[in-house]
Design a protein around this motif. Sequence first.
Motif, PDB file in Angstrom:
ATOM      1  N   UNK A 159      95.949  15.771 -32.168  1.00  0.00           N
ATOM      2  CA  UNK A 159      95.589  17.180 -32.133  1.00  0.00           C
ATOM      3  C   UNK A 159      94.917  17.585 -33.440  1.00  0.00           C
ATOM      4  N   UNK A 160      93.865  18.381 -33.321  1.00  0.00           N
ATOM      5  CA  UNK A 160      93.198  18.933 -34.501  1.00  0.00           C
ATOM      6  C   UNK A 160      93.282  20.443 -34.407  1.00  0.00           C
ATOM      7  N   UNK A 161      93.740  21.079 -35.466  1.00  0.00           N
ATOM      8  CA  UNK A 161      93.997  22.512 -35.413  1.00  0.00           C
ATOM      9  C   UNK A 161      93.398  23.180 -36.638  1.00  0.00           C
ATOM     10  N   UNK A 162      92.385  24.030 -36.423  1.00  0.00           N
ATOM     11  CA  UNK A 162      91.748  24.701 -37.550  1.00  0.00           C
ATOM     12  C   UNK A 162      92.478  26.014 -37.836  1.00  0.00           C
ATOM     13  N   UNK A 163      93.101  26.074 -39.031  1.00  0.00           N
ATOM     14  CA  UNK A 163      93.891  27.255 -39.365  1.00  0.00           C
ATOM     15  C   UNK A 163      93.031  28.352 -39.960  1.00  0.00           C
ATOM     16  N   UNK A 164      92.042  27.937 -40.755  1.00  0.00           N
ATOM     17  CA  UNK A 164      91.325  28.944 -41.524  1.00  0.00           C
ATOM     18  C   UNK A 164      89.860  28.534 -41.617  1.00  0.00           C
ATOM     19  N   UNK A 165      88.992  29.526 -41.526  1.00  0.00           N
ATOM     20  CA  UNK A 165      87.573  29.292 -41.762  1.00  0.00           C
ATOM     21  C   UNK A 165      87.154  30.278 -42.845  1.00  0.00           C
ATOM     22  N   UNK A 166      87.271  29.870 -44.118  1.00  0.00           N
ATOM     23  CA  UNK A 166      86.903  30.751 -45.218  1.00  0.00           C
ATOM     24  C   UNK A 166      87.748  31.999 -45.242  1.00  0.00           C
ATOM     25  N   UNK A 167      87.098  33.141 -44.981  1.00  0.00           N
ATOM     26  CA  UNK A 167      87.804  34.423 -45.004  1.00  0.00           C
ATOM     27  C   UNK A 167      88.700  34.587 -43.776  1.00  0.00           C
ATOM     28  N   UNK A 168      88.297  33.971 -42.696  1.00  0.00           N
ATOM     29  CA  UNK A 168      88.914  34.289 -41.401  1.00  0.00           C
ATOM     30  C   UNK A 168      90.148  33.445 -41.136  1.00  0.00           C
ATOM     31  N   UNK A 169      91.273  34.157 -40.981  1.00  0.00           N
ATOM     32  CA  UNK A 169      92.541  33.504 -40.673  1.00  0.00           C
ATOM     33  C   UNK A 169      92.731  33.440 -39.164  1.00  0.00           C
ATOM     34  N   UNK A 170      93.928  33.002 -38.801  1.00  0.00           N
ATOM     35  CA  UNK A 170      94.306  33.045 -37.383  1.00  0.00           C
ATOM     36  C   UNK A 170      94.538  34.480 -36.913  1.00  0.00           C
ATOM     37  N   UNK A 171      94.843  35.394 -37.879  1.00  0.00           N
ATOM     38  CA  UNK A 171      95.067  36.788 -37.486  1.00  0.00           C
ATOM     39  C   UNK A 171      93.807  37.431 -36.917  1.00  0.00           C
ATOM     40  N   UNK A 172      92.653  36.971 -37.412  1.00  0.00           N
ATOM     41  CA  UNK A 172      91.400  37.542 -36.926  1.00  0.00           C
ATOM     42  C   UNK A 172      91.055  37.052 -35.513  1.00  0.00           C
ATOM     43  N   UNK A 173      91.525  35.843 -35.182  1.00  0.00           N
ATOM     44  CA  UNK A 173      91.007  35.181 -33.981  1.00  0.00           C
ATOM     45  C   UNK A 173      91.520  35.833 -32.702  1.00  0.00           C
ATOM     46  N   UNK A 174      90.655  35.853 -31.693  1.00  0.00           N
ATOM     47  CA  UNK A 174      90.988  36.422 -30.382  1.00  0.00           C
ATOM     48  C   UNK A 174      91.425  35.312 -29.441  1.00  0.00           C
ATOM     49  N   UNK A 175      92.539  35.546 -28.747  1.00  0.00           N
ATOM     50  CA  UNK A 175      92.992  34.576 -27.751  1.00  0.00           C
ATOM     51  C   UNK A 175      92.126  34.657 -26.507  1.00  0.00           C
ATOM     52  N   UNK A 176      92.323  33.675 -25.620  1.00  0.00           N
ATOM     53  CA  UNK A 176      91.428  33.595 -24.453  1.00  0.00           C
ATOM     54  C   UNK A 176      91.559  34.801 -23.538  1.00  0.00           C
ATOM     55  N   UNK A 177      92.771  35.362 -23.478  1.00  0.00           N
ATOM     56  CA  UNK A 177      92.952  36.533 -22.600  1.00  0.00           C
ATOM     57  C   UNK A 177      92.311  37.781 -23.200  1.00  0.00           C
ATOM     58  N   UNK A 178      91.939  37.722 -24.486  1.00  0.00           N
ATOM     59  CA  UNK A 178      91.343  38.879 -25.148  1.00  0.00           C
ATOM     60  C   UNK A 178      89.825  38.790 -25.289  1.00  0.00           C
ATOM     61  N   UNK A 179      89.218  37.847 -24.578  1.00  0.00           N
ATOM     62  CA  UNK A 179      87.765  37.707 -24.692  1.00  0.00           C
ATOM     63  C   UNK A 179      87.077  38.740 -23.802  1.00  0.00           C
ATOM     64  N   UNK A 180      87.299  40.011 -24.104  1.00  0.00           N
ATOM     65  CA  UNK A 180      86.688  41.079 -23.308  1.00  0.00           C
ATOM     66  C   UNK A 180      86.074  42.103 -24.243  1.00  0.00           C
ATOM     67  N   UNK A 181      85.326  43.012 -23.674  1.00  0.00           N
ATOM     68  CA  UNK A 181      84.488  43.908 -24.476  1.00  0.00           C
ATOM     69  C   UNK A 181      85.260  44.772 -25.470  1.00  0.00           C
ATOM     70  N   UNK A 182      86.321  45.494 -25.065  1.00  0.00           N
ATOM     71  CA  UNK A 182      87.012  46.343 -26.039  1.00  0.00           C
ATOM     72  C   UNK A 182      87.627  45.566 -27.201  1.00  0.00           C
TER      73      UNK A 182
END
Lengths: 380, 477
Positions: free
Chosen positions: A278-301
């Motif tokens: 398994x490969x798991x990216x925790x952080x991309x520079x400024x962006x943490x996991x807190x910023x990331x949207x889960x699959x159920x949240x991939x909607x406009x609002x």
Amino acid sequence: MSLTTKVQPVKVATHVFRNYLNGVFCIYKPTGIKTGTAVKMIEINLLKELNKLPAYEHEVDQYFKERFSLPSVSDNNTTTVVPTNVPQKITDFSKHKLVLGDMFVARDLNLKCHHRHRLGSEASGVVVCSVGRKGGETLNMIRLARYLRVYHVKGRLGYCTDNFFPTGKFIERTTYAHINKGKLDKYCGSAQSSHRRFMFEYAGVDSQSEEAYELACQGLVRPADDKSPPMIYGLKCIYFDPPEFTLEVHTINETTEYLGNIVNDIGLKLKSSAVCTHVHRLRYGVFDLDYALLKKEWHLPHIVKNITKCMAALTPDKLLTNLQFNTSNDITRNNESGWDGGRNEGDTRRNGVSVDDIVTREKEKELEILREQIKNFSRK
Amino acid sequence: MVIQIYMRMFHHSLKCYSLHQSSFTYSTAQVLIQQLKCIHQSSSSSEGTRKDARVVNLESKKPLKLWSKTCKRFQYHVQTRKLSTGRLVQRKDKVRKNINVAKYLDDFDLDDLEGLEETTELIPIDKDQQTLELQKRRKEKDDLALASPKYYKPKSIIESIMEEDKKNSENIDTVEVSDQDKMILAETGELVISDVTKVDIPPIFSLDSIVNDSKVLQDLVKIGVDLTSLQKKGMIETVMRMNSKKEMAPYIFFLRDCGVPNESIGRLITRCPWIFQHSLHNLRVRVDYLRSKKFNIDDLSNMLERDPKFLLIPVEVMDARLGYIQKTFNLTGVQIRQKVSSYSKLIIAPSVCLQHSMILFKKQLEFTPEELKTMFLIYPKVFHTDKEEIIRNFDYVHNVMEISHDLIAKYPSILRGGLRRIESRHRFLLKCGRAQYDNTQENYISLETFITKRDEDWCFEVAKASLAEYNNFLKMI
């Protein structure tokens, strides 16, 4: 009869598209799907929800009529008004939705995800995407900033495949009883130190020079290009319970295949074999996991909220990680090529101005221009 | 001198024509090929035009070089000629650069052309009659193309003018024709005006330029039909040729008689515009057949609103499919009526689909016939899902979650759809220590909660944890 109308944002498609869908957002890509398919899923969702909103003139008129003609008691219900399928009075048929079709197509959205920063189907974690023209430009700025990425890579000792991942073809089975945590740490340390040797080389600086010293003072020494070979800054074992172990990796310019390759190399060096589970990216520079949207949240609002959050996080200081170094390096190169190589030392002081002064001036000029550009991006 | 011409068809069969001619030049060969091409184009649309022809001199047995360039030229030539006679509107596929045909005509020797018509004859091997028939057909087709113009303008206007002209001509001997009417007559080919030349109308991609003129499209929009979807389905031309009052209205009344409410007629037509290709009589027969099998009006209207494509299927096929379903599952009449009215794809999909999935369930996954019947009665969609999807889901549910066949048969909708939702919920339950799927023991969690409940309710009721906890867990997988 008390007028308790909340002032809602106007839900017209063109308004949303122009003002809110322009910027960078983060998603959490799960395992099992590629990044391209994830982006396509988002595209489909966004188009579907944008086109549901009132876009054409007759739809907008109807929407406002229904919204303001409601009695004041039922105004608290914040139901989204979907234009009914049957229109009532049509004056001009040539500008009707049923004739012209959907207002937005996939090309208008301009969804992007840079191919160097994508994740493979075996990996999961934070992926940065962009919508709109301004979003594409900010994504390019992020690419130039060369952010550090943090991974948790899980491995399993005992067998290996041709793919470095369990999906590949089975090659061999080995024993792993002789391995302990000390041996693993030893290899991790040696790999980290060997990569540190290349750090200045990829940055395009001689490690013995003063420039290298100044660079190291500024902070992390990043590679000059986006195209340099992968660079590892930190590699250590967090968890060891044979046959399973996890590594924490800090890298720039890596791919998921390369991370799988590291696990495979560790297995071979320890006189055994290993597979990356398994490969798991925790952080991309400024962006943490807190910023990331889960699959159920991939909607406009959700995406609109996330864009405002991410654009607020991208302050000019954070975007200008290594741009200073980059500009200075370019200027010195240009100046060297401009003057003759033999007279370089003699001509350092022309008209009483040293080379360093010219360099610093031009550096400041360029930096100011860049800062203005970034400020324009971060403005709402 | 004997020349053979090989024609290559689309399915790679070769046709050979041998020619006897005293003198042979390249230009004559070109003309011959062109003639053959015309024959094949007109003769059989299923066979398609040949890709290239080949001329071989039998004496020297070497192919003559007149290939790629010349052939392309003549393709253009043929197309332009066709357009000038019959068709005013080009198709999207055939849009190409403008070419001056006159240029290429000058390349011919005109003498050769004249000579060819008199002296040379095409003598295909073993198939004399066929070519004659083909030529006949070609003539008929050309006549038809003249008679039936394919315009993107509404037919009603032209027809009305023509009818008026005819009526007037019966009463009065001489009629003054205005300039606009002259143009319309010239388009149909009845009048020949010396000064006027025909211009090809460019292809139209959206209907906004036409809609304000044609009444049929306006009426469809008023009902609520999405014209863009009709465009995608390729039905817009057939719809535009119809008359809204005479031809379209009976279909709509028929649908209303079947119990479809006025609001959803437009949505029905957008979903299934192929109704207009079938005659009203056939549609009535199909509905009457279902009524004879004791389907209510409510059932019919329900079926029509959900999936109206069953109207396109003939009665015999419908009967065979219903019979097959009843045989395989041993169903009573009431049960079949319930299932079909709620899920009309059972009639629409071919029974081979069901046959394949039955083999999968019986032999590969080892369900008993009784379990299959319960699965069908609860959720018949399972039998129309993708094979790999079912195997993937079953593998996880049966082998990883260790759930028996009986329980899966009670909740068959777990086999359809994405696996990620089930997998993540199962792993979260494992982390909480609540993964307990036995009926007999306490703290039992039913499979139904995996499918139906939303995340917020599920976390609170089943897993007994907060939603933020679950979301954080999802980000660690």
